[in-house]
Write a protein that holds these residues in place. Structure first.
Motif, PDB file in Angstrom:
ATOM      1  N   THR A  68      -0.998   0.983  -2.714  1.00  8.84           N
ATOM      2  CA  THR A  68      -0.159   0.340  -3.735  1.00  8.84           C
ATOM      3  C   THR A  68      -0.010  -1.164  -3.479  1.00  8.84           C
ATOM      4  O   THR A  68       0.920  -1.780  -4.002  1.00  8.84           O
TER       5      THR A  68
ATOM      6  N   ALA B 268       2.014   4.570   5.366  1.00 10.10           N
ATOM      7  CA  ALA B 268       1.100   3.422   5.470  1.00 10.10           C
ATOM      8  C   ALA B 268      -0.048   3.564   4.478  1.00 10.10           C
ATOM      9  O   ALA B 268      -0.458   2.581   3.845  1.00 10.10           O
TER      10      ALA B 268
ATOM     11  N   GLY C 238       1.183  -2.646  -0.957  1.00 11.17           N
ATOM     12  CA  GLY C 238       2.405  -3.018  -0.250  1.00 11.17           C
ATOM     13  C   GLY C 238       3.727  -2.641  -0.905  1.00 11.17           C
ATOM     14  O   GLY C 238       4.762  -3.236  -0.603  1.00 11.17           O
TER      15      GLY C 238
ATOM     16  N   ILE D  84       5.693  -0.125  -0.414  1.00 11.48           N
ATOM     17  CA  ILE D  84       6.703   0.345   0.536  1.00 11.48           C
ATOM     18  C   ILE D  84       7.168  -0.793   1.446  1.00 11.48           C
ATOM     19  O   ILE D  84       8.374  -0.979   1.655  1.00 11.48           O
ATOM     20  N   SER D  85       6.241  -1.589   1.946  1.00 14.05           N
ATOM     21  CA  SER D  85       6.676  -2.667   2.839  1.00 14.05           C
ATOM     22  C   SER D  85       7.510  -3.706   2.084  1.00 14.05           C
ATOM     23  O   SER D  85       8.431  -4.302   2.653  1.00 14.05           O
ATOM     24  N   ARG D  86       7.218  -3.891   0.799  1.00 14.34           N
ATOM     25  CA  ARG D  86       8.045  -4.840   0.032  1.00 14.34           C
ATOM     26  C   ARG D  86       9.460  -4.305  -0.169  1.00 14.34           C
ATOM     27  O   ARG D  86      10.444  -5.045  -0.076  1.00 14.34           O
TER      28      ARG D  86
ATOM     29  N   CYS E 280      10.079   7.672   6.350  1.00 15.02           N
ATOM     30  CA  CYS E 280      10.219   6.324   6.873  1.00 15.02           C
ATOM     31  C   CYS E 280      11.360   6.292   7.884  1.00 15.02           C
ATOM     32  O   CYS E 280      12.486   6.693   7.561  1.00 15.02           O
TER      33      CYS E 280
ATOM     34  N   LEU F  85       5.936   2.223   9.597  1.00 13.02           N
ATOM     35  CA  LEU F  85       5.578   3.253   8.632  1.00 13.02           C
ATOM     36  C   LEU F  85       4.897   4.457   9.278  1.00 13.02           C
ATOM     37  O   LEU F  85       4.043   4.313  10.133  1.00 13.02           O
TER      38      LEU F  85
ATOM     39  N   ASP G  31       1.290   2.726   1.192  1.00 16.84           N
ATOM     40  CA  ASP G  31       1.550   1.289   1.161  1.00 16.84           C
ATOM     41  C   ASP G  31       0.261   0.525   0.864  1.00 16.84           C
ATOM     42  O   ASP G  31       0.244  -0.372   0.015  1.00 16.84           O
ATOM     43  N   GLN G  32      -0.804   0.941   1.536  1.00 19.10           N
ATOM     44  CA  GLN G  32      -2.089   0.282   1.343  1.00 19.10           C
ATOM     45  C   GLN G  32      -2.584   0.482  -0.091  1.00 19.10           C
ATOM     46  O   GLN G  32      -2.987  -0.472  -0.752  1.00 19.10           O
TER      47      GLN G  32
END
Ligand code: BES
Ligand code: MN
Ligand code: ZN
Length: 486
Positions: free
Chosen positions: A39, A33, A41, A43-45, A22, A28, A36-37
């Motif tokens: 899970t 990414a 989100g 990672i983005s959270r 990252c 990402l 992230d998808q």
């Protein structure tokens, strides 16, 4: 360690852990990414909550993530996207590997690569291998366990193979440095070098005591005479270039233990002196990689191997030696032994027809005072050659800084009874007076001296590397050999 490329998705690969990257911009990497998808989100959270920032070296673990086949995901910070270089790639992969190697793990998958150039992948592969290698050679329960298998995403086998070759070379150097002096001494080091030569097709020559005498290596032999273990000089040749093309010479200080001799070191200064053969270990590691990579160049590695000990035969203060070159040397400090060893090895390098020379040595505490523990000192008689070496080091992300070779430093090693003496006047500028001494033995050939007293051996661990031997400058030497044009 088994290393293979994979096309599996980061979410579905069957591995104990998946490593993704990252950057500090929060955008990402493709694999991040994907995770992230999968899970919804995760990672983005984490990024949004500033639990994770992408700062270089940052490590974030996500355990048993729903939607991901692997038991855990490690997100490693890669820093600024524009600043991603081999140093960052090496350290990021190494930091993640070191974290994961804290427990035995079978299979770790690295998904760091985001359209990286092969040289970045190579650095990361090398880093992943370095991260799981510990200094605890003789501890029953190791603190770090190398993975049985590493998968690497989005890269070809070629970059993996090169990275692995570099990783093995760095690993070899580190292991040799970490071996204690009762295990690695001149003969056993020479045997280790012979094994390397056999395994990767290097031409090998070993000079024993008798040959060293016949070759008039009076300076090296004087250091060795206080020890019961006999000295060695090892020559490794890689003939990858045209027959007759003058070789590049890599010269290493191989003092397998430095007690200081009669100018004995205090215990505190002596306790890590098994590392005093790091220059030689660096040369052997680099020669292994140069041979395995089949670089189309001629390179010779020469290492001078001895202990610096004290018995009734030990060299004394005031003794005058005759070096192989014929120069006489007054010994005024037996702890300035590295330069005595190198004096003769450099002379052999010139005689072997070297067009240019690089030497590596844990030569002076003064270099540590000048540049700290992480930076090597460069000293030269040829600015263009030094610039070439600096560029290679910079490319590999290995820190080196040039020190000046003003003639005044050379005046300090004038002796009243011999051609030169082995220490300067007082301790100031000690890294440079040592280099001035070495310069006396290169017969004007373009030469760079790298004082690795700081970076060769880490007193404390880094987040990406265990303490002990670091393997510093193995990669720089290989890079330099790649660009060798005679
Ligand atoms: N091997 C040491 C230098 C060294 C010091 C390496 C610390 C790694 C860490 C070298 O042989 C030595 O003892 N140098 C002396 C030279 C002095 C007597 C002129 C030193 O630096 O004190
Ligand atoms: Mn010494
Ligand atoms: Zn030494």
């Amino acid at each position: 360690m088994k290393m293979s490329a994979t096309n599996e998705s980061a979410a579905s690969i069957q591995a104990d852990a998946v490593v993704v990257g990252c950057h500090a911009d929060g955008e990402l990497q493709p694999a991040a990414a994907t995770i992230d998808q999968a899970t919804s989100g995760a990672i983005s959270r984490l990024l949004e909550a500033k639990e994770m920032t992408g700062k270089a070296g940052e490590l974030t673990r996500i355990f048993v993530p729903a939607g991901v086949a692997a038991m855990q995901v490690v997100v490693v910070g890669l820093g600024d996207r524009g600043k991603l270089d081999r140093r960052a790639a090496f350290q990021a992969a190494a930091a993640a590997a070191k974290l994961l190697a804290a427990k035995p793990r079978t299979h770790v998958a690295f998904y760091l690569n985001d359209n990286w150039d092969p040289d970045l992948v190579e650095a990361a592969v090398c880093g992943a291998m370095a991260g799981c290698q510990g200094q605890d050679l003789y501890r029953a329960e190791k603190k770090l366990s190398p993975f049985q298998q590493i998968s690497w995403a989005a890269t070809g086998e070629e970059a993996l193979a090169v990275g692995q070759t570099l990783g093995e070379a760095v690993g070899l150097t580190r292991r040799l440095v970490n071996e204690p002096a009762n295990m690695i001494y001149p003969e056993s080091f020479a045997n280790a070098a012979a094994d390397v030569a056999t395994n990767c097709g290097l031409e090998l020559e070993i000079w024993d005591e008798k040959k060293l005498k016949a070759e008039r290596c009076g300076s090296l032999l004087a250091v060795a005479q206080g020890s019961t273990r006999p000295p060695r000089l090892v020559i490794l040749r890689h003939n990858g270039g045209q027959k007759g093309d003058a070789p590049l010479a890599l010269v290493g200080k191989g003092v397998t233990f430095d007690s200081g001799g009669l100018s004995i070191k205090p215990s505190d200064g002596m306790k890590t002196m098994k590392c005093d053969m790091a220059g030689a270990a660096t040369v052997v590691g680099a020669m292994q990689a140069i041979a395995k990579l089949r670089l189309p160049v001629n390179v010779i590695g020469l290492v001078g191997l001895t202990e610096n000990m004290i018995n009734g035969d030990a060299v004394k203060l005031g003794d005058v030696l005759t070096a192989r070159s014929g120069k006489t040397i007054e010994v005024l400090n037996t702890d300035a032994e590295g330069r005595l060893v190198l004096a003769d090895v450099l002379d052999v390098a010139v005689e072997q027809g070297a067009a240019k020379i690089v030497d590596l040595a844990t030569l002076t505490g003064a270099c540590l005072v000048a540049l700290g523990m992480d930076v090597a000192g460069l000293m030269t008689n040829d600015q263009a050659w030094c610039d070439e070496l600096s560029a290679a080091a910079q490319l590999c992300g290995e820190a080196a800084w040039q020190l000046p070779m003003f003639p005044e430093f050379g005046e300090q090693i004038a002796s009243k009874v011999a051609d030169i003496k082995n220490i300067g006047e007082g301790r100031w500028g000690g890294a440079i007076t040592a280099a001035k001494f070495l310069e006396e033995f290169v017969q004007g050939k373009p030469w760079v001296h790298i004082d690795i007293a700081g970076p060769a051996f880490l007193d404390s661990p880094k987040p990406w590397l265990d303490a002990g031997g670091s393997g510093a400058f193995v990669r720089t030497l290989v890079e330099l050999a790649k660009g060798w044009r005679g």
